[in-house]
Design a protein around this motif. Structure first.
Motif, PDB file in Angstrom:
ATOM      1  N   ASN A 174     -12.298 -47.717 -81.817  1.00 40.13           N
ATOM      2  CA  ASN A 174     -10.947 -47.311 -82.235  1.00 40.13           C
ATOM      3  C   ASN A 174     -10.794 -45.840 -81.858  1.00 40.13           C
ATOM      4  O   ASN A 174     -11.246 -44.951 -82.567  1.00 40.13           O
ATOM      5  CB  ASN A 174     -10.765 -47.515 -83.741  1.00 40.13           C
ATOM      6  CG  ASN A 174      -9.375 -47.094 -84.194  1.00 40.13           C
ATOM      7  OD1 ASN A 174      -8.685 -46.331 -83.509  1.00 40.13           O
ATOM      8  ND2 ASN A 174      -8.956 -47.584 -85.340  1.00 40.13           N
TER       9      ASN A 174
ATOM     10  N   SER B 177      -6.169 -48.730 -80.671  1.00 40.80           N
ATOM     11  CA  SER B 177      -5.724 -47.678 -81.594  1.00 40.80           C
ATOM     12  C   SER B 177      -5.672 -48.105 -83.054  1.00 40.80           C
ATOM     13  O   SER B 177      -5.373 -47.284 -83.921  1.00 40.80           O
ATOM     14  CB  SER B 177      -4.351 -47.153 -81.165  1.00 40.80           C
ATOM     15  OG  SER B 177      -3.397 -48.188 -81.266  1.00 40.80           O
ATOM     16  N   ASN B 178      -5.914 -49.379 -83.362  1.00 42.64           N
ATOM     17  CA  ASN B 178      -5.916 -49.771 -84.791  1.00 42.64           C
ATOM     18  C   ASN B 178      -6.772 -51.014 -85.020  1.00 42.64           C
ATOM     19  O   ASN B 178      -7.136 -51.722 -84.056  1.00 42.64           O
ATOM     20  CB  ASN B 178      -4.475 -49.928 -85.319  1.00 42.64           C
ATOM     21  CG  ASN B 178      -3.733 -51.111 -84.697  1.00 42.64           C
ATOM     22  OD1 ASN B 178      -4.288 -52.205 -84.544  1.00 42.64           O
ATOM     23  ND2 ASN B 178      -2.478 -50.889 -84.324  1.00 42.64           N
TER      24      ASN B 178
ATOM     25  N   SER C 205      -8.403 -43.846 -81.922  1.00 44.87           N
ATOM     26  CA  SER C 205      -7.615 -42.914 -82.733  1.00 44.87           C
ATOM     27  C   SER C 205      -8.472 -42.328 -83.857  1.00 44.87           C
ATOM     28  O   SER C 205      -8.079 -41.359 -84.496  1.00 44.87           O
ATOM     29  CB  SER C 205      -6.323 -43.542 -83.259  1.00 44.87           C
ATOM     30  OG  SER C 205      -6.496 -44.858 -83.595  1.00 44.87           O
TER      31      SER C 205
ATOM     32  N   ARG D 230       3.637 -48.633 -78.802  1.00 46.35           N
ATOM     33  CA  ARG D 230       2.290 -49.184 -79.025  1.00 46.35           C
ATOM     34  C   ARG D 230       2.300 -50.288 -80.078  1.00 46.35           C
ATOM     35  O   ARG D 230       1.309 -50.539 -80.743  1.00 46.35           O
ATOM     36  CB  ARG D 230       1.297 -48.076 -79.416  1.00 46.35           C
ATOM     37  CG  ARG D 230       1.236 -46.961 -78.396  1.00 46.35           C
ATOM     38  CD  ARG D 230       0.490 -45.745 -78.875  1.00 46.35           C
ATOM     39  NE  ARG D 230      -0.946 -45.869 -78.725  1.00 46.35           N
ATOM     40  CZ  ARG D 230      -1.778 -44.830 -78.742  1.00 46.35           C
ATOM     41  NH1 ARG D 230      -1.299 -43.604 -78.873  1.00 46.35           N
ATOM     42  NH2 ARG D 230      -3.069 -44.995 -78.622  1.00 46.35           N
TER      43      ARG D 230
END
Ligand code: NDP
Length: 325
Positions: free
Chosen positions: A191, A173-174, A193, A315
């Protein structure tokens, strides 16, 4: 006096409370274990929230993974001795300074593996073992997709799958998680997200898509994960960090390309002593020979278990998280 985390009522992370408790002497087949390090796993949040009912009812002590030293053994225990270093992925009760546990769950920790490493890897590493070596046997050049690649299971699975010669794609997610995953076997990172993971998986594989998708994220990645599979590919749904999967018609598997799907659990793959020792043995050998680097990226005191859960569910963690009694 021993100390343990208790859940008196299921709910958010605030329901985790430290209390003094009497442990007692080991009964037949049991061992009194002094914990030196305790593994935190996503499954602990499912029991705490009530998503999974505690088999012990309420109140209960959470936690399924720890390492420690044997303080006493009960009648009939032959496999382990007082003073021995052991670890387990077993029944609830790991969030404690001392506990009773049946000897059949315990595995000796090899000399080259520390207690912290053992506590960080027993449940997550055996999960990587059965997913890659039993549920779907990953072969050289297979395309493998794993969600939450920088997580506890994720960093282990990436390294192990790469060592088998697979092409491993991971979602994160990052950017910081992307970098960590890249250092742990993932040749391709998405990624999710920011990018559409289905479209990116098709692009990365030149349109051929994956042989297997290991999905521990659940609701948020369904049914996209099915669209990342080639015809007759294997969908392995083994967790739900974003929430449970919706019910679906099996006909969907036909529509998406005659797919296979399974919902495995570690405890079914290690139900017999023989299966447990084979799974743990192969995994611990990979730790001892450094095929698997163990990333313990968060340590909390036992009393801070609720903070550990907030971080895991928020997270904010990567790799393994330990509680230290
Ligand atoms: P992780 O360390 O992987 O933590 C969970 C990760 O899931 C997060 O870091 C996050 O990564 C990702 N995630 C995606 N969406 C959400 C969300 N809405 N809320 C929280 N997290 C989210 O946990 P574990 O390694 O302990 O476990 C991974 C999965 O494997 C879990 O689903 C667990 O239940 C399952 N499991 C299943 C076993 C079995 O035998 N069936 C055994 C062991 C684990 P990111 O930010 O990169 O998206």
């Amino acid at each position: 006096m021993s100390q343990a985390i208790f859940v008196n009522q299921t709910g958010g992370a605030q329901v985790l409370h430290l209390q003094d408790c009497e442990v007692g002497a080991p009964g037949r087949g049991e061992v009194l274990l002094k914990h030196t390090a305790i593994g935190v796993n996503y499954i602990d949040t499912y029991f705490r929230s009530g998503l999974y009912p505690s088999p012990n009812g309420l109140p209960f002590t959470p936690g399924n993974e720890a390492a420690g030293v044997v303080l006493a053994v009960g009648e009939g225990v032959e496999d382990v001795a007082v003073g021995q270093r052991v670890a387990y992925a077993g029944p609830l009760g790991a969030y404690s300074s001392e506990r009773l546990i049946e000897a059949r769950h315990l595995v000796a920790i090899p000399d080259r593996v520390s207690d912290e490493q053992a506590a960080a890897v027993m449940l997550k590493g055996m999960t990587a073992q059965y997913l890659l070596r039993q549920t779907y046997k990953v072969q050289q050049d297979d395309w493998v997709l794993f969600h939450a690649a920088a997580g506890g299971v994720g960093l282990l699975l990436g390294q192990w799958a790469a060592s088998l010669g697979a092409n491993v794609i991971g979602t994160v997610s990052n950017p910081a998680k992307a970098e960590l995953a890249r250092q742990h076997g993932y040749a391709h990172i998405i990624n999710y997200s920011e990018e559409d993971f289905v479209a990116r998986t098709a692009e990365i594989t030149g349109g051929a898509k994956c042989h297997v998708v290991y999905d521990g994220v659940g609701a948020a990645t369904f049914p996209g994960s099915l669209d990342c599979l080639r015809p007759r590919g294997m969908f392995v749904s083994f967790g739900q960090s974003s929430g449970p999967l919706p019910s679906f018609d099996l006909g969907l598997l036909a529509q998406k390309g005659s797919l296979f799907a399974t919902r495995p659990s570690l405890f079914a793959y290690t139900a017999t002593r023989e299966a447990l020792l084979a799974c743990a043995g192969e995994m611990l050998e990979k730790v001892a020979d450094s095929t698997l680097q163990i990333c313990i990226n968060q340590r909390f005191k036992l009393a801070e278990a609720s903070q550990a859960h907030v971080a895991l569910e928020g997270r904010q963690t990567t790799g393994a998280t330990l509680l230290l009694p």
